[in-house]
Design an enzyme around this catalytic site. Structure first.
Site, PDB file in Angstrom:
ATOM      1  N   GLU A  90      -2.683  32.874 -12.412  1.00  0.00           N
ATOM      2  CA  GLU A  90      -2.297  32.269 -13.829  1.00  0.00           C
ATOM      3  C   GLU A  90      -0.822  30.638 -13.970  1.00  0.00           C
ATOM      4  O   GLU A  90       0.108  31.488 -12.655  1.00  0.00           O
ATOM      5  CB  GLU A  90      -1.451  33.605 -14.967  1.00  0.00           C
ATOM      6  CG  GLU A  90      -2.367  34.388 -15.733  1.00  0.00           C
ATOM      7  CD  GLU A  90      -1.206  34.801 -16.427  1.00  0.00           C
ATOM      8  OE1 GLU A  90      -0.709  34.728 -17.380  1.00  0.00           O
ATOM      9  OE2 GLU A  90      -1.411  36.518 -16.411  1.00  0.00           O
ATOM     10  N   CYS A 103       4.464  26.934 -14.186  1.00  0.00           N
ATOM     11  CA  CYS A 103       5.309  27.569 -13.999  1.00  0.00           C
ATOM     12  C   CYS A 103       3.716  28.041 -12.922  1.00  0.00           C
ATOM     13  O   CYS A 103       2.948  28.834 -13.460  1.00  0.00           O
ATOM     14  CB  CYS A 103       5.507  28.400 -14.897  1.00  0.00           C
ATOM     15  SG  CYS A 103       6.340  30.441 -14.591  1.00  0.00           S
ATOM     16  N   CYS A 110       1.506  41.744  -7.934  1.00  0.00           N
ATOM     17  CA  CYS A 110       2.927  41.834  -7.710  1.00  0.00           C
ATOM     18  C   CYS A 110       3.152  43.940  -7.838  1.00  0.00           C
ATOM     19  O   CYS A 110       3.045  44.369  -7.883  1.00  0.00           O
ATOM     20  CB  CYS A 110       3.912  41.655  -8.491  1.00  0.00           C
ATOM     21  SG  CYS A 110       6.285  41.609  -7.864  1.00  0.00           S
ATOM     22  N   CYS A 114       9.058  46.538 -11.660  1.00  0.00           N
ATOM     23  CA  CYS A 114       9.633  46.041 -13.346  1.00  0.00           C
ATOM     24  C   CYS A 114       8.879  46.970 -14.297  1.00  0.00           C
ATOM     25  O   CYS A 114       7.622  46.396 -14.923  1.00  0.00           O
ATOM     26  CB  CYS A 114      10.064  44.692 -13.423  1.00  0.00           C
ATOM     27  SG  CYS A 114      10.705  44.254 -12.466  1.00  0.00           S
ATOM     28  N   CYS A 117       7.137  44.511 -17.460  1.00  0.00           N
ATOM     29  CA  CYS A 117       6.482  43.385 -16.551  1.00  0.00           C
ATOM     30  C   CYS A 117       4.808  43.620 -16.684  1.00  0.00           C
ATOM     31  O   CYS A 117       4.585  44.641 -16.460  1.00  0.00           O
ATOM     32  CB  CYS A 117       7.059  42.545 -15.855  1.00  0.00           C
ATOM     33  SG  CYS A 117       5.845  41.038 -14.750  1.00  0.00           S
ATOM     34  N   GLY A 157       3.924  37.622  -9.588  1.00  0.00           N
ATOM     35  CA  GLY A 157       4.601  38.180  -7.784  1.00  0.00           C
ATOM     36  C   GLY A 157       5.802  37.621  -8.081  1.00  0.00           C
ATOM     37  O   GLY A 157       6.514  36.967  -8.948  1.00  0.00           O
ATOM     38  N   GLU A 158       6.052  38.174  -6.816  1.00  0.00           N
ATOM     39  CA  GLU A 158       8.063  37.790  -5.990  1.00  0.00           C
ATOM     40  C   GLU A 158       7.488  36.904  -5.218  1.00  0.00           C
ATOM     41  O   GLU A 158       7.423  37.459  -3.860  1.00  0.00           O
ATOM     42  CB  GLU A 158       8.176  39.050  -5.978  1.00  0.00           C
ATOM     43  CG  GLU A 158       9.748  39.519  -5.349  1.00  0.00           C
ATOM     44  CD  GLU A 158      10.490  38.314  -5.964  1.00  0.00           C
ATOM     45  OE1 GLU A 158      11.228  38.183  -7.077  1.00  0.00           O
ATOM     46  OE2 GLU A 158      11.491  37.923  -4.972  1.00  0.00           O
ATOM     47  N   SER A 189      12.245  32.072  -9.087  1.00  0.00           N
ATOM     48  CA  SER A 189      13.253  33.156  -9.783  1.00  0.00           C
ATOM     49  C   SER A 189      12.501  34.473  -8.252  1.00  0.00           C
ATOM     50  O   SER A 189      11.623  34.665  -7.783  1.00  0.00           O
ATOM     51  CB  SER A 189      12.276  33.140 -11.617  1.00  0.00           C
ATOM     52  OG  SER A 189      12.528  34.183 -11.345  1.00  0.00           O
ATOM     53  N   SER A 212      16.334  37.846 -11.962  1.00  0.00           N
ATOM     54  CA  SER A 212      16.229  38.054 -13.100  1.00  0.00           C
ATOM     55  C   SER A 212      17.077  39.256 -12.867  1.00  0.00           C
ATOM     56  O   SER A 212      17.016  40.774 -11.934  1.00  0.00           O
ATOM     57  CB  SER A 212      14.555  38.978 -12.820  1.00  0.00           C
ATOM     58  OG  SER A 212      13.979  37.556 -12.869  1.00  0.00           O
ATOM     59  N   LEU A 213      17.905  39.661 -13.487  1.00  0.00           N
ATOM     60  CA  LEU A 213      19.301  40.510 -13.009  1.00  0.00           C
ATOM     61  C   LEU A 213      18.875  42.126 -14.696  1.00  0.00           C
ATOM     62  O   LEU A 213      18.953  42.763 -14.416  1.00  0.00           O
ATOM     63  CB  LEU A 213      20.504  40.144 -13.960  1.00  0.00           C
ATOM     64  CG  LEU A 213      22.241  41.066 -13.436  1.00  0.00           C
ATOM     65  CD1 LEU A 213      21.941  41.540 -11.881  1.00  0.00           C
ATOM     66  CD2 LEU A 213      22.719  40.160 -13.923  1.00  0.00           C
ATOM     67  N   HIS A 214      18.857  41.654 -15.800  1.00  0.00           N
ATOM     68  CA  HIS A 214      18.691  42.448 -16.740  1.00  0.00           C
ATOM     69  C   HIS A 214      19.262  43.330 -17.089  1.00  0.00           C
ATOM     70  O   HIS A 214      19.181  44.134 -18.379  1.00  0.00           O
ATOM     71  CB  HIS A 214      17.199  42.460 -16.689  1.00  0.00           C
ATOM     72  CG  HIS A 214      15.741  41.371 -16.581  1.00  0.00           C
ATOM     73  ND1 HIS A 214      15.656  40.313 -17.427  1.00  0.00           N
ATOM     74  CD2 HIS A 214      14.988  41.529 -15.618  1.00  0.00           C
ATOM     75  CE1 HIS A 214      15.252  39.443 -17.033  1.00  0.00           C
ATOM     76  NE2 HIS A 214      14.049  40.372 -15.779  1.00  0.00           N
ATOM     77  N   ASN A 288       9.050  39.317 -23.759  1.00  0.00           N
ATOM     78  CA  ASN A 288       7.972  39.434 -24.798  1.00  0.00           C
ATOM     79  C   ASN A 288       7.068  40.754 -24.300  1.00  0.00           C
ATOM     80  O   ASN A 288       7.291  41.712 -23.748  1.00  0.00           O
ATOM     81  CB  ASN A 288       7.119  39.075 -23.805  1.00  0.00           C
ATOM     82  CG  ASN A 288       7.428  36.725 -23.953  1.00  0.00           C
ATOM     83  OD1 ASN A 288       6.817  36.965 -24.712  1.00  0.00           O
ATOM     84  ND2 ASN A 288       7.839  37.022 -23.014  1.00  0.00           N
ATOM     85  N   CYS A 329       4.141  36.223 -18.648  1.00  0.00           N
ATOM     86  CA  CYS A 329       4.240  36.829 -17.474  1.00  0.00           C
ATOM     87  C   CYS A 329       2.808  37.613 -17.354  1.00  0.00           C
ATOM     88  O   CYS A 329       2.991  38.630 -18.070  1.00  0.00           O
ATOM     89  CB  CYS A 329       4.931  37.413 -16.735  1.00  0.00           C
ATOM     90  SG  CYS A 329       6.118  36.500 -16.204  1.00  0.00           S
TER      91      CYS A 329
HETATM   92  N1  SAH Z   1       8.927  38.182  -9.679  1.00  0.00           N
HETATM   93  C1  SAH Z   1       9.849  37.381  -9.568  1.00  0.00           C
HETATM   94  C2  SAH Z   1       9.133  36.064 -10.920  1.00  0.00           C
HETATM   95  C3  SAH Z   1       8.347  36.638 -11.803  1.00  0.00           C
HETATM   96  S1  SAH Z   1       9.064  37.302 -13.258  1.00  0.00           S
HETATM   97  C4  SAH Z   1      11.326  37.722 -10.815  1.00  0.00           C
HETATM   98  O1  SAH Z   1      11.404  38.917 -10.656  1.00  0.00           O
HETATM   99  O2  SAH Z   1      12.365  36.869 -11.212  1.00  0.00           O
HETATM  100  C5  SAH Z   1       9.481  35.834 -14.101  1.00  0.00           C
HETATM  101  C6  SAH Z   1      10.024  36.038 -15.424  1.00  0.00           C
HETATM  102  O3  SAH Z   1       9.662  37.003 -16.085  1.00  0.00           O
HETATM  103  C7  SAH Z   1      11.737  37.416 -15.172  1.00  0.00           C
HETATM  104  O4  SAH Z   1      12.561  37.172 -15.152  1.00  0.00           O
HETATM  105  C8  SAH Z   1      11.174  38.709 -15.606  1.00  0.00           C
HETATM  106  O5  SAH Z   1      12.022  40.054 -15.666  1.00  0.00           O
HETATM  107  C9  SAH Z   1      10.441  38.219 -16.554  1.00  0.00           C
HETATM  108  N2  SAH Z   1       9.773  38.392 -17.091  1.00  0.00           N
HETATM  109  C10 SAH Z   1       8.194  39.435 -16.852  1.00  0.00           C
HETATM  110  N3  SAH Z   1       8.324  40.428 -18.105  1.00  0.00           N
HETATM  111  C11 SAH Z   1       8.904  40.058 -19.006  1.00  0.00           C
HETATM  112  C12 SAH Z   1       8.766  40.730 -20.401  1.00  0.00           C
HETATM  113  N4  SAH Z   1       7.702  40.919 -20.959  1.00  0.00           N
HETATM  114  N5  SAH Z   1       9.336  40.085 -21.164  1.00  0.00           N
HETATM  115  C13 SAH Z   1      10.799  39.303 -20.539  1.00  0.00           C
HETATM  116  N6  SAH Z   1      10.862  38.697 -19.235  1.00  0.00           N
HETATM  117  C14 SAH Z   1       9.685  38.850 -18.913  1.00  0.00           C
END
Ligand code: SAH
Length: 342
Positions: A90, A103, A110, A114, A117, A157-158, A189, A212-214, A288, A329
């Site tokens: 994508e 993007c 991946c 997570c 995701c 992907g990462e 990212s 991507s801390l979260h 999302n 994503c």
């Molecule tokens: N692997 C990398 C880049 C891809 S994900 C990373 O982890 O940063 C891109 C961003 O979308 C990341 O910050 C990820 O944590 C976030 N993301 C993934 N799923 C999501 C969701 N359902 N809602 C909001 N953000 C999400």
């Protein structure tokens, strides 16, 4: 088969010389490929004999549009590209007042796992080549007819799990003979691979690093992101500090707000403690919705933001783009895979 699109003009020149051709053909070839040609026939200033050599060596490979969705709300365009080997990835084009941003994905699938995701549900299939990273920019620009000024490596992907190809891509897309997008217009990212962050810091590039801390604590973060179980938040912040010291670039922290999981005043306070005295920016993302997960978006985004700002930490809430077209994503690829399986 030489992977022409992953090669620099200098590497192409060396290849041309090996074929008994003048070295300057390398730059010409680079320019044609980066304009998004789909056949050697379009390379009109190259001799027929040389084009035949190129075709014998595999010719021009490129992605085709498997699906395309355009948001009626904000003009966001989401592409599902089919790669020459049949796998799909994508790419999302987002339209902002300051320019168009693309993007791009860094891998097919991946491996990071997570829990919130959609991209990781089927695991990692393979890395994308530098040329495939680049093609997302070139062909999105070509198909949409819209000039692209910014790139975010934030798709499927990462990127730091595909370090060498991503690094090569950055060099290629930056070349004045090609797409020529400046490093300051590129963001990468990562879910926080410490070794990759350190490696990137050594390169001293002017790109923006998004982490991507979260979650600010190991308990919450390890629950959401398996990658945290190996390194932990402490080591991640230490790597971020080193990155800032080396590059002088402000780090952006992504924080997807999840109802009852990472959105409490306690989390905000902890996050503020962690970031106090650092040059950082927090990007709060309303989660999302992912069909396969039971996690829900948080209703406390504004309060969380206020709490951070009261502690002097810059925090913004990400605008949602393309919400009518599954623009987040992995969702489109996921749907296409499910449809294929049925
Ligand atoms: N692997 C990398 C880049 C891809 S994900 C990373 O982890 O940063 C891109 C961003 O979308 C990341 O910050 C990820 O944590 C976030 N993301 C993934 N799923 C999501 C969701 N359902 N809602 C909001 N953000 C999400």
């Amino acid at each position: 088969m030489p992977d022409f699109k992953s090669m620099t003009p200098e590497e192409l020149a060396a290849w041309c010389k090996d074929q008994g051709q003048p070295a300057f053909r390398g730059k010409q070839l680079f320019q044609w490929l980066h304009r998004g040609v789909t056949s050697t026939q379009e390379m009109t200033d190259l001799p027929k004999a040389f084009r035949a050599i190129l075709d014998q060596a595999g010719g021009v490979r490129f992605p085709t549009v498997a699906r395309k969705q355009v948001s009626k709300l904000d003009g966001t365009i989401k592409y599902l590209w089919r790669l020459p080997d049949g796998h799909c990835i994508e790419t999302v084009l987002m339209r902002y007042r300051h320019g168009n941003s693309v993007c791009i994905s860094s891998q097919v699938g991946c491996a990071m796992g997570c829990v919130f995701c959609a991209s990781t549900l089927g695991g990692r299939v393979r890395n994308l080549t530098a040329g495939e990273l680049l093609d997302q920019v070139i062909f999105t620009q070509k198909d949409s007819g819209l000039p692209i000024s910014n790139i975010v490596l934030m798709g499927i992907g990462e990127p730091l799990d595909n370090y060498d190809n991503v690094r090569r891509f950055l060099t290629l897309v930056n070349r004045p003979e090609g797409v020529h997008i400046g490093m300051r217009h590129i963001s990468l990212s990562t879910c926080g691979l410490v070794k990759g962050i350190d490696r990137l810091a050594e390169e001293g590039l002017q790109i923006t690093l998004s982490v991507s801390l979260h979650a600010p604590d190991d308990e919450t973060r390890s629950r959401l992101m398996p990658v945290n179980r190996a390194t932990g938040v402490e080591a991640l912040f230490a790597a971020c500090r080193r990155y800032f010291e080396k590059t002088g670039r402000r780090i952006s922290y992504e924080y997807a707000m999840i109802d009852g999981v990472n959105d409490t005043p306690r989390h905000a306070a902890l996050l503020a403690d962690r970031l106090a005295g650092t040059v950082a920016h927090v990007n709060l993302i309303p989660l999302n919705f992912v069909e396969e997960s039971s996690l829900r978006p948080s209703p406390h985004v504004a309060a969380f933001q206020r709490q951070l700002e009261q502690r002097g930490i810059t925090a913004t809430v990400r605008r949602r783009l393309g919400s009518d077209i599954d623009a987040s994503c992995g969702q489109l690829r996921r749907k296409a895979m499910q449809a294929q399986a049925r």
